[in-house]
Scaffold this motif. Structure first.
Motif, mmCIF file in Angstrom:
data_model
loop_
_atom_site.group_PDB
_atom_site.id
_atom_site.type_symbol
_atom_site.label_atom_id
_atom_site.label_comp_id
_atom_site.label_asym_id
_atom_site.label_seq_id
_atom_site.Cartn_x
_atom_site.Cartn_y
_atom_site.Cartn_z
ATOM 1 N N ASP A 196 6.848 0.219 -6.876
ATOM 2 C CA ASP A 196 6.424 1.522 -6.365
ATOM 3 C C ASP A 196 5.670 2.313 -7.432
ATOM 4 O OD1 ASP A 196 7.551 1.011 -3.897
ATOM 5 O OD2 ASP A 196 9.464 1.943 -4.393
ATOM 6 N N ASP A 197 6.118 2.201 -8.677
ATOM 7 C CA ASP A 197 5.409 2.862 -9.777
ATOM 8 C C ASP A 197 3.974 2.354 -9.873
ATOM 9 O OD1 ASP A 197 7.696 4.280 -10.544
ATOM 10 O OD2 ASP A 197 8.344 2.705 -11.926
ATOM 11 N N VAL A 198 3.809 1.050 -9.734
ATOM 12 C CA VAL A 198 2.476 0.448 -9.841
ATOM 13 C C VAL A 198 1.594 0.900 -8.678
ATOM 14 C CG1 VAL A 198 1.181 -1.713 -9.873
ATOM 15 C CG2 VAL A 198 3.322 -1.522 -11.143
ATOM 16 N N ALA A 199 2.144 0.901 -7.461
ATOM 17 C CA ALA A 199 1.366 1.322 -6.300
ATOM 18 C C ALA A 199 0.896 2.769 -6.450
ATOM 19 C CB ALA A 199 2.197 1.154 -5.028
ATOM 20 N N GLU A 200 1.793 3.645 -6.918
ATOM 21 C CA GLU A 200 1.426 5.051 -7.111
ATOM 22 C C GLU A 200 0.355 5.188 -8.187
ATOM 23 O OE1 GLU A 200 5.120 6.928 -7.960
ATOM 24 O OE2 GLU A 200 5.896 6.673 -5.915
ATOM 25 N N TYR A 201 0.454 4.376 -9.232
ATOM 26 C CA TYR A 201 -0.542 4.431 -10.298
ATOM 27 C C TYR A 201 -1.921 4.007 -9.783
ATOM 28 C CZ TYR A 201 -3.118 3.144 -14.517
ATOM 29 O OH TYR A 201 -4.094 3.015 -15.480
ATOM 30 N N LEU A 202 -1.968 2.950 -8.992
ATOM 31 C CA LEU A 202 -3.249 2.483 -8.465
ATOM 32 C C LEU A 202 -3.870 3.515 -7.529
ATOM 33 C CD1 LEU A 202 -2.465 -1.286 -7.779
ATOM 34 C CD2 LEU A 202 -3.671 -0.283 -9.725
ATOM 35 N N GLU A 203 -3.054 4.163 -6.724
ATOM 36 C CA GLU A 203 -3.561 5.224 -5.853
ATOM 37 C C GLU A 203 -4.120 6.378 -6.683
ATOM 38 O OE1 GLU A 203 -0.218 6.161 -3.426
ATOM 39 O OE2 GLU A 203 -0.674 4.615 -1.924
ATOM 40 N N ALA A 204 -3.404 6.749 -7.739
ATOM 41 C CA ALA A 204 -3.872 7.832 -8.607
ATOM 42 C C ALA A 204 -5.165 7.439 -9.318
ATOM 43 C CB ALA A 204 -2.790 8.176 -9.636
ATOM 44 N N TYR A 205 -5.286 6.189 -9.674
ATOM 45 C CA TYR A 205 -6.488 5.704 -10.361
ATOM 46 C C TYR A 205 -7.705 5.820 -9.438
ATOM 47 C CZ TYR A 205 -9.116 2.829 -13.686
ATOM 48 O OH TYR A 205 -10.028 2.386 -14.606
ATOM 49 N N ALA A 206 -7.523 5.400 -8.197
ATOM 50 C CA ALA A 206 -8.630 5.485 -7.236
ATOM 51 C C ALA A 206 -9.050 6.931 -7.003
ATOM 52 C CB ALA A 206 -8.227 4.817 -5.918
ATOM 53 N N ARG A 207 -8.064 7.845 -6.943
ATOM 54 C CA ARG A 207 -8.381 9.259 -6.755
ATOM 55 C C ARG A 207 -9.114 9.840 -7.958
ATOM 56 N NH1 ARG A 207 -3.040 9.469 -4.724
ATOM 57 N NH2 ARG A 207 -2.349 10.355 -6.708
ATOM 58 N N LYS A 208 -8.643 9.525 -9.161
ATOM 59 C CA LYS A 208 -9.215 10.104 -10.380
ATOM 60 C C LYS A 208 -10.694 9.758 -10.520
ATOM 61 C CE LYS A 208 -8.868 10.070 -15.434
ATOM 62 N NZ LYS A 208 -8.996 11.537 -15.582
ATOM 63 N N PHE A 209 -11.039 8.518 -10.228
ATOM 64 C CA PHE A 209 -12.418 8.085 -10.415
ATOM 65 C C PHE A 209 -13.210 8.033 -9.111
ATOM 66 C CE2 PHE A 209 -10.037 6.344 -14.020
ATOM 67 C CZ PHE A 209 -10.797 6.854 -15.070
ATOM 68 N N ALA A 210 -12.620 8.592 -8.041
ATOM 69 C CA ALA A 210 -13.288 8.647 -6.738
ATOM 70 C C ALA A 210 -13.876 7.289 -6.370
ATOM 71 C CB ALA A 210 -14.387 9.718 -6.753
ATOM 72 N N LEU A 211 -13.079 6.258 -6.501
ATOM 73 C CA LEU A 211 -13.545 4.904 -6.205
ATOM 74 C C LEU A 211 -13.737 4.728 -4.695
ATOM 75 C CD1 LEU A 211 -11.227 2.866 -8.600
ATOM 76 C CD2 LEU A 211 -13.537 3.727 -9.022
ATOM 77 N N PRO A 212 -14.823 4.120 -4.278
ATOM 78 C CA PRO A 212 -15.088 3.952 -2.837
ATOM 79 C C PRO A 212 -14.284 2.801 -2.247
ATOM 80 C CG PRO A 212 -16.871 2.991 -4.103
ATOM 81 C CD PRO A 212 -15.938 3.625 -5.114
ATOM 82 N N VAL A 213 -12.969 2.974 -2.195
ATOM 83 C CA VAL A 213 -12.068 1.936 -1.692
ATOM 84 C C VAL A 213 -12.097 1.937 -0.164
ATOM 85 C CG1 VAL A 213 -9.696 1.106 -1.623
ATOM 86 C CG2 VAL A 213 -10.596 2.146 -3.711
ATOM 87 N N MET A 214 -12.311 0.766 0.421
ATOM 88 C CA MET A 214 -12.277 0.622 1.877
ATOM 89 C C MET A 214 -10.947 -0.017 2.257
ATOM 90 S SD MET A 214 -16.176 -0.757 2.481
ATOM 91 C CE MET A 214 -15.914 -0.902 4.260
ATOM 92 N N LEU A 215 -10.013 0.791 2.723
ATOM 93 C CA LEU A 215 -8.686 0.293 3.077
ATOM 94 C C LEU A 215 -8.710 -0.398 4.436
ATOM 95 C CD1 LEU A 215 -6.563 3.359 1.932
ATOM 96 C CD2 LEU A 215 -6.994 1.237 0.670
ATOM 97 N N ASN A 216 -7.717 -1.279 4.634
ATOM 98 C CA ASN A 216 -7.560 -1.971 5.921
ATOM 99 C C ASN A 216 -8.853 -2.660 6.349
ATOM 100 O OD1 ASN A 216 -4.853 -0.979 6.216
ATOM 101 N ND2 ASN A 216 -5.736 0.991 6.816
ATOM 102 N N THR A 217 -9.537 -3.253 5.375
ATOM 103 C CA THR A 217 -10.808 -3.920 5.639
ATOM 104 C C THR A 217 -10.777 -5.305 5.008
ATOM 105 O OG1 THR A 217 -11.900 -1.754 5.550
ATOM 106 C CG2 THR A 217 -13.316 -3.693 5.517
ATOM 107 N N ARG A 218 -10.220 -6.253 5.729
ATOM 108 C CA ARG A 218 -10.107 -7.615 5.216
ATOM 109 C C ARG A 218 -11.439 -8.350 5.338
ATOM 110 N NH1 ARG A 218 -6.078 -11.335 4.361
ATOM 111 N NH2 ARG A 218 -4.519 -9.828 5.060
ATOM 112 N N VAL A 219 -11.848 -8.986 4.246
ATOM 113 C CA VAL A 219 -13.031 -9.834 4.281
ATOM 114 C C VAL A 219 -12.665 -11.145 4.974
ATOM 115 C CG1 VAL A 219 -14.707 -11.117 2.897
ATOM 116 C CG2 VAL A 219 -14.038 -8.808 2.231
ATOM 117 N N THR A 220 -13.382 -11.473 6.031
ATOM 118 C CA THR A 220 -13.088 -12.677 6.811
ATOM 119 C C THR A 220 -14.033 -13.831 6.508
ATOM 120 O OG1 THR A 220 -14.461 -11.854 8.634
ATOM 121 C CG2 THR A 220 -12.104 -11.343 8.700
ATOM 122 N N GLY A 221 -15.132 -13.537 5.822
ATOM 123 C CA GLY A 221 -16.057 -14.622 5.504
ATOM 124 C C GLY A 221 -17.169 -14.153 4.586
ATOM 125 N N VAL A 222 -17.555 -15.032 3.675
ATOM 126 C CA VAL A 222 -18.720 -14.797 2.823
ATOM 127 C C VAL A 222 -19.562 -16.063 2.843
ATOM 128 C CG1 VAL A 222 -19.561 -14.306 0.494
ATOM 129 C CG2 VAL A 222 -17.462 -13.204 1.306
#
Length: 308
Positions: A28-54
């Motif tokens: 849980d500590d790690v998950a909270e840290y990753l969420e905070a990291y994405a917020r701090k740097f305004a990373l364009p994270v696309m949640l619930n978006t599984r890549v099905t093919g490349v």
């Protein structure tokens, strides 16, 4: 269950891991840290978006998701090597009443019926066995002999000492790196101490099962009421259809640079060093990989993402 590296060694570039730097963070500590990291740097994270093919289309890559199709001249695969839980086929030979759970789905001893439990002996398996042994009769199945290192030595975290010796950053292709890849130690939980204390019984790797009985490679039998399969994971890159995988479906790369121009990997075990698959080491690998991408841009090979 906790990380076997202290908080001070789990920071990504630009944001220290919060709290006591010597503590061992939970999931849980790690998950909270990753969420905070994405917020701090305004990373364009696309949640619930599984890549099905490349796949390659002309001079670009077509990246398909359930939502949309994008085109890119380069793709960085940062899914890590632990995608699919591995459970050996012998599991189907156990009786239906035997509770079976992979270590990735284990949460607490209450998931398991009272009685006798067999646990695999990976890093997570050792922690699970120590916890389950408080309430159950536990047998720990050892796949192969692994060296043990204490979590702390001489009042210091073991990774402080490994870092001083240069072993934390040892390169994968060095003879020391090749040795540790074959004999990666279990850190923290001392299996032999658990056995000597009578908290768990040890047996060799499980190679067969029938009904409520498992059989080890040396013929030892154990009756079980539950099994925790701490048998690791397997990579699953079936969606990556660009000719960069070997016959076993594993990435062909050198330090994260794929053998197909424009395809890169990040977060693989021993990608460049012992720390490559750890939070504290992936930042250095990302920096090195970014340099490769820049060089590719200069050669006119790469990058440029656009919606199809």
């Amino acid at each position: 269950m906790v990380l076997f590296t202290p908080a001070k060694r789990n920071a990504l570039p630009g944001l220290p891991f919060p709290g006591d730097p010597e503590r061992y963070p939970t999931k849980d500590d790690v998950a909270e840290y990753l969420e905070a990291y994405a917020r701090k740097f305004a990373l364009p994270v696309m949640l619930n978006t599984r890549v099905t093919g490349v796949r390659r289309v002309g001079g670009a890559f077509e990246v398909r998701t359930a939502r949309e199709v994008r085109r890119a001249r380069a793709v960085v695969v940062a899914t890590g090597p632990f995608q699919v839980s591995f459970i050996p086929s012998l599991a189907q030979d156990l009786a239906a009443e035997v509770v079976q759970v992979h270590s990735s789905a284990y949460q607490q001893p209450a998931q398991l019926l009272p009685g006798r439990v067999v646990v695999g002996s990976g890093k997570s398996g050792a922690q699970i066995a120590a916890e389950v042994a408080r309430t159950h009769e536990v047998t720990l199945a050892l796949g192969r002999r692994q060296p043990h290192l204490p979590q702390r030595l001489l009042g210091r975290d073991i990774f402080d000492l490994l870092s001083l010796l240069g072993l934390f950053e040892v390169r994968a292709e060095s003879w020391v790196g090749r040795f540790f890849r074959r004999r990666d130690p279990v850190i923290g939980t001392d299996l032999r101490h658990l056995a000597r204390s009578g908290r768990v019984q040890l047996m060799a790797r499980v190679t067969g099962a029938e009904g409520r009985t498992v059989r080890s490679m040396d013929g030892q039998l154990a009756e079980v009421d539950a099994v925790v399969w701490a048998t690791g994971f397997r990579p699953d890159y079936r969606w990556l259809d660009v000719g960069v995988l070997d016959a076993q479906g594993r990435p062909r790369h050198a330090g994260g640079v794929g053998t197909v121009p424009g395809v890169y990997f990040l977060g693989l075990s021993w990608q460049r060093s012992r720390a490559s698959a750890l939070l504290g080491g992936v930042g250095r690998d990302a920096q090195a990989l970014g340099t490769q991408v820049i060089h590719g841009l200069a050669r006119g090979e790469l990058l440029g993402l656009e919606q199809a």
